[in-house]
Design an enzyme around this catalytic site. Sequence first.
Site, PDB file in Angstrom:
ATOM      1  N   PHE A  30      57.974  34.174   0.210  1.00  0.00           N
ATOM      2  CA  PHE A  30      58.095  32.729   0.377  1.00  0.00           C
ATOM      3  C   PHE A  30      58.522  32.398   1.812  1.00  0.00           C
ATOM      4  O   PHE A  30      59.463  32.980   2.324  1.00  0.00           O
ATOM      5  CB  PHE A  30      59.113  32.168  -0.628  1.00  0.00           C
ATOM      6  CG  PHE A  30      59.361  30.695  -0.443  1.00  0.00           C
ATOM      7  CD1 PHE A  30      58.342  29.774  -0.649  1.00  0.00           C
ATOM      8  CD2 PHE A  30      60.606  30.234  -0.030  1.00  0.00           C
ATOM      9  CE1 PHE A  30      58.559  28.418  -0.460  1.00  0.00           C
ATOM     10  CE2 PHE A  30      60.826  28.877   0.169  1.00  0.00           C
ATOM     11  CZ  PHE A  30      59.800  27.961  -0.048  1.00  0.00           C
ATOM     12  N   GLU A  68      60.821  20.624  13.831  1.00  0.00           N
ATOM     13  CA  GLU A  68      61.126  21.777  14.690  1.00  0.00           C
ATOM     14  C   GLU A  68      60.435  21.710  16.044  1.00  0.00           C
ATOM     15  O   GLU A  68      60.945  22.230  17.030  1.00  0.00           O
ATOM     16  CB  GLU A  68      60.771  23.089  13.989  1.00  0.00           C
ATOM     17  CG  GLU A  68      61.687  23.458  12.828  1.00  0.00           C
ATOM     18  CD  GLU A  68      61.211  22.912  11.489  1.00  0.00           C
ATOM     19  OE1 GLU A  68      60.285  22.073  11.497  1.00  0.00           O
ATOM     20  OE2 GLU A  68      61.758  23.326  10.452  1.00  0.00           O
TER      21      GLU A  68
END
Lengths: 557, 167
Positions: A110, A48
């Site tokens: 999560f 990313e």
Amino acid sequence: MKTGAKILVESLQREGTEIIFGYPGGVVLPIYDELYDSSLRHILVRHEQAAAHAADGYARASGRVGVCLATSGPGACNLVTGIATAYMDSVPIVALTGQVPTNLLGNDAFQESDITGITLPITKHNYLVKNTADLSRTIQEAFYIAGTGRPGPVLVDIPKDVSTSSVKDVPVPEKVELRGYNPTYHGHKRQIEKALQLIAKAERPVIYAGGGVILSNASAELIQVATMLGIPITTTLMGIGAIPGDHPLNLGMLGMHGTEYANFAITECDLLFAIGVRFDDRVTGKTETFAANAKIIHIDVDPAEIGKNKRVDVPIVGDVKAVLSDMLTCLKKTGVHDAWIKKIQHWKQHHPLKCPDDGGLHPQFIIRQMSEMLGGDAVIVSEVGQNQMWTAQHFSFKHPRTWITSGGLGTMGYGLPAAMGAHFARPDLPVFDVAGDGSIQMNIQEFGTIAHYNIPVKIAILNNRYLGMVRQWQELFYDRRYSYTELPAVEFVKIANAYGIEGIKVESPEDVKPALQASLDCNGPFVIDFRVEREENVFPMVPAGAAINEMIGGHPR
Amino acid sequence: MKQHTLSILVENKAGVLSRVSGLFSRRGFNIESLAVGPCEEPGMSRITIVAIADDDKVEQIMKQLNKLIDVIKVSDLTGSPRVERELALIKVTAELGTSRAEIMQIAEIFRAAIVDVSPKSIILQVIGDTEKINAMETLLRQYGIKEFVRTGTVGILRGSKGVPGGK
């Protein structure tokens, strides 16, 4: 009724987005599903961080807003360095992140991270979108904020349920109006007059031009003003390209690794005309002695930059292009500073940048060869360190937005992904990433991306098996104690080949030109592993905290 | 270094306070006091921040505050005629038959109100500028202060002139 994901994609298209750099993940699945049959182009990066740098490189090369997309948690966190890089250099990007559904926010769900909290100090603004109905307006505002005033990154965090819920189409206003955001574009008339009076009286004026000139597309106006007034221009690292390298008024870069003549001119000038700059410590050295005998005029669109590091006599808040254009309307050809120009010519003649010529493979020589072959008609991206400084010093740039580098943050690993982005902005030009063997390994996984999409980025690695700039400091200031700066040899061509990328290793000066030519002849990506002199230094150099005329590695005065 | 009172008009949105306080913390400035609440404009809040810093640092912080999209207006009230007040609640040990009368006398001098009485303590509410509240705290310390809470300073310019909106 439309889903948030659909609204997002439509909003991006409305803003003129043509390409997104991104990486999918759990909470952005609805957005990726929408991208699947959209006409928006998406480039799948390998990390990313590269998505953020690629969006940044695209923005710098094109002048438009770059877009990157990542999932929540680790995906969003991996964007952080890229966002900070864009923030420091005022680059307009919109970073889109997925977020856990709104009912789980703050639950340590999560892949949850508080990305708006994390990016608070490194974004111009950021949003957490809580309702699908707010999405289209938020995207519109994000682009507006990113691209106007002093540009910068804007992050929009989108919880999964905001992407999946449907709402009736929400029309967006024709014009964004934000009460707390009204950049000043036109400079104050009286301030401009005062500046012109100071300029008319000056005997030894210098223009100090920076990234603001590039960002505001004011290169033509800058050259016109300088030519009419006969004022030499020195540029910051970010301002390179604002004036052609071979222009008679160009003094090259100033500061820590600036040219001797630029630093002498700053030290001896009686008028400093600062345009789109921020008096960074790498430019000023010791601030008290920086242009100590000069009156200072400072144009900047960001009022917070004026007077931040140095007292200014005539502040002008406004967009560089608008202010220079206003100046041009009332400018009379005044400037004859014969004695001053002559003095500068003398310095230029007797204190040129050095390029060793002893038969070894020197990085400066490689950059000069590139410069000669490309003639300024290329986009040159760099990593950070010696490779960056040698390129800034020895490549002769012809156009703005063809020099792309991480200046403020100094992000190693920036070059390769930024070069990918730059290619999509300027597919008409060859794009080079000038790298070091240290920097390239910080985002070397992007070999995968350039191979995948056949992005024709040419990677010139100045391989000296050191973290060269740190080694240079250790040599000069730490008694040659090379603490953790030596790297083992890497066969970069083999790595490139493993990804299906062509490459060549170069070990002697006569092979430089043919290798560069081979890279240009190849219609895909290409890697050149230049085995350069290992302990070459970047000179001249102003030691940290010294006055900028106190350079080492220059010519005797 | 000098004490500055800043009055900041902001959009009443989530996260605005951290944006504002973050500009102080990243420069290593401690905020002496901070008070925030809704104000005369719907959807807006006004933050009053008291901080001790050099004038040029405060000028830079004000410029940075002005750059925040959610900040509408920043004013430095320091040096202008103004009214500054804070409110404190002080829980003082005051057992029946001991120093209770003395404490009540001090309260009267400071025009503090007694807002709670129990067999072992009383709670005083005092309004004033920082010095007044500090003075009262000093006087009451000898009796034993169990708990002391204060709101932080709020400030307003004297006269009909307000702090105008818009940047």
